[in-house]
Design a protein around this motif. Structure first.
Motif, PDB file in Angstrom:
ATOM      1  N   GLN A   1      -4.112   5.954   0.570  1.00  0.00           N
ATOM      2  CA  GLN A   1      -4.390   7.439   1.970  1.00  0.00           C
ATOM      3  C   GLN A   1      -4.080   7.216   3.187  1.00  0.00           C
ATOM      4  N   LYS A   2      -4.846   6.345   3.920  1.00  0.00           N
ATOM      5  CA  LYS A   2      -5.183   6.198   5.324  1.00  0.00           C
ATOM      6  C   LYS A   2      -3.585   5.602   5.879  1.00  0.00           C
ATOM      7  N   ARG A   3      -2.382   4.789   5.344  1.00  0.00           N
ATOM      8  CA  ARG A   3      -1.794   3.885   5.689  1.00  0.00           C
ATOM      9  C   ARG A   3      -0.973   5.450   5.621  1.00  0.00           C
ATOM     10  N   LEU A   4      -0.667   6.375   4.668  1.00  0.00           N
ATOM     11  CA  LEU A   4      -0.009   7.396   4.559  1.00  0.00           C
ATOM     12  C   LEU A   4      -0.135   8.337   5.496  1.00  0.00           C
ATOM     13  N   ARG A   5      -1.394   8.929   5.675  1.00  0.00           N
ATOM     14  CA  ARG A   5      -1.911   9.482   7.125  1.00  0.00           C
ATOM     15  C   ARG A   5      -0.649   8.953   8.526  1.00  0.00           C
ATOM     16  N   GLN A   6      -1.137   7.187   8.657  1.00  0.00           N
ATOM     17  CA  GLN A   6      -1.161   6.593   9.989  1.00  0.00           C
ATOM     18  C   GLN A   6       0.748   7.005   9.667  1.00  0.00           C
ATOM     19  N   GLU A   7       1.521   6.897   8.361  1.00  0.00           N
ATOM     20  CA  GLU A   7       3.140   6.651   8.308  1.00  0.00           C
ATOM     21  C   GLU A   7       3.465   8.162   9.680  1.00  0.00           C
ATOM     22  N   THR A   8       2.430   9.374   8.780  1.00  0.00           N
ATOM     23  CA  THR A   8       2.994  10.886   8.691  1.00  0.00           C
ATOM     24  C   THR A   8       2.652  11.610  10.405  1.00  0.00           C
TER      25      THR A   8
ATOM     26  N   LEU B   1       0.491  -1.343   0.586  1.00  0.00           N
ATOM     27  CA  LEU B   1      -0.480   0.038   0.021  1.00  0.00           C
ATOM     28  C   LEU B   1       0.660   1.205   0.166  1.00  0.00           C
ATOM     29  N   LYS B   2       2.350   0.992   1.201  1.00  0.00           N
ATOM     30  CA  LYS B   2       3.109   2.095   0.916  1.00  0.00           C
ATOM     31  C   LYS B   2       3.648   3.012  -0.600  1.00  0.00           C
ATOM     32  N   SER B   3       4.107   1.926  -1.281  1.00  0.00           N
ATOM     33  CA  SER B   3       4.505   1.847  -2.701  1.00  0.00           C
ATOM     34  C   SER B   3       4.604   1.096  -3.082  1.00  0.00           C
TER      35      SER B   3
ATOM     36  N   ILE C   1      -8.821   0.444  -2.544  1.00  0.00           N
ATOM     37  CA  ILE C   1      -7.405   0.583  -2.593  1.00  0.00           C
ATOM     38  C   ILE C   1      -6.825   1.822  -2.391  1.00  0.00           C
ATOM     39  N   ASP C   2      -6.649   2.936  -3.291  1.00  0.00           N
ATOM     40  CA  ASP C   2      -6.722   4.572  -2.763  1.00  0.00           C
ATOM     41  C   ASP C   2      -7.080   4.571  -1.459  1.00  0.00           C
ATOM     42  N   ILE C   3      -7.863   3.962  -1.005  1.00  0.00           N
ATOM     43  CA  ILE C   3      -8.751   5.121   0.771  1.00  0.00           C
ATOM     44  C   ILE C   3      -7.881   4.514   1.160  1.00  0.00           C
ATOM     45  N   MET C   4      -6.886   3.058   1.040  1.00  0.00           N
ATOM     46  CA  MET C   4      -7.267   2.779   1.936  1.00  0.00           C
ATOM     47  C   MET C   4      -4.986   2.590   1.844  1.00  0.00           C
TER      48      MET C   4
ATOM     49  N   ILE D   1      -1.741   1.044 -11.355  1.00  0.00           N
ATOM     50  CA  ILE D   1      -1.241   2.275 -11.990  1.00  0.00           C
ATOM     51  C   ILE D   1      -0.565   1.138 -13.185  1.00  0.00           C
ATOM     52  N   ASN D   2       0.007   0.179 -13.217  1.00  0.00           N
ATOM     53  CA  ASN D   2       0.992  -0.533 -14.153  1.00  0.00           C
ATOM     54  C   ASN D   2      -0.138  -0.869 -15.014  1.00  0.00           C
TER      55      ASN D   2
END
Length: 251
Positions: free
Chosen positions: A242-249, A192-194, A237-240, A199-200
């Motif tokens: 974005q949630k993961r990115l918010r958790q990381e920040t 999810l992070k990278s 997948i995009d919602i998940m 998109i591929n």
């Protein structure tokens, strides 16, 4: 010793028997499809009447006549042009079909895409783009058609199975209940992070399809609609993500 459990007993041979069994051509009897030079302008302005769904006294009792009446039930009040597109698709799914069918199908989309996109349901738009897989006139049309057929087919299977999960189509899975198990064919898990698998999958097909002037309007409309779709796997997948990115920040 227990026999190996197969998802599809009999393997490819049995699968092809099933596949071919659904592709028997229609019996047209004395009827035929419109000619390649048929007046599409006239068909655009003509509406499918209710009577098209009912067998007329002088109508032949052929498999094609019955199928045409069945298709007509979806197009009463719509244009004869949209009805013709559906008739062509139904024939082009078969093992054989009237010789004129592929060229007439491509002519419809080359000359009447604006009308078809305005009046066809999304379901018939998807069926239309998948038809290019076997009946496209160029390598780009056939390659993109095959890609869309696989993409939308797998999406349909997955989204159907997911309806049994108890979750709505817009509801993403939470992170707490993930099972870290083997994926089929030992595939690596998606990140999810990278990860860029989504998109591929989408970008090359979209780019290829819009490079072809006949397919471009239909492909761009469908992919834009998929991009807007709020209830599919790609949005979840995009919602998940974005949630993961918010958790990381927040760490």
């Amino acid at each position: 010793m227990n026999e190996e459990r197969l998802t599809y007993s009999g393997g490819l041979s049995a699968m092809m028997d099933r596949y071919e069994g659904r592709r028997d051509p229609f019996d047209f009897g004395p009827e035929s499809l419109p000619s390649l030079d048929t007046d599409l302008d006239a068909m655009r302005s003509q509406v499918v009447p209710e009577s098209a769904t009912v067998r007329q006294p002088d109508a032949p009792n052929t498999s094609w006549a019955r199928k045409r009446r069945q298709i007509a039930e979806e197009f009463v009040g719509n244009s004869q042009l949209c009805f013709l597109n559906a008739q062509l698709i139904s024939n082009l799914r078969k093992r054989s079909y009237p010789d004129i069918a592929p060229a007439l199908f491509r002519r419809l989309w080359a000359e009447e895409s604006a009308h078809l996109l305005e009046h066809l349901s999304l379901r018939w738009q998807v069926s239309s783009i998948q038809t290019f897989a076997e009946h496209g006139d160029t390598p780009a049309q056939r390659e993109a058609g095959h890609a869309f057929r696989m993409l939308f087919g797998v999406m349909k299977l997955y989204e159907f199975e997911r309806t049994f999960s108890g979750l709505g189509p817009k509801q993403d899975f939470g992170f707490g209940k993930r099972k870290r198990v083997r994926l089929p064919l030992d595939m690596e898990p998606f990140s999810l992070k990278s990860g860029g698998l989504d998109i591929n999958l989408l970008a090359p097909v979209w780019e290829l399809a819009v490079s072809d002037p006949v397919m471009a309007p239909l492909a761009d409309a469908l992919m834009s609609e998929l991009n807007r779709e709020s209830g599919g796997v790609f949005r979840r997948i995009d919602i998940m993500r974005q949630k993961r990115l918010r958790q990381e920040t927040r760490k």
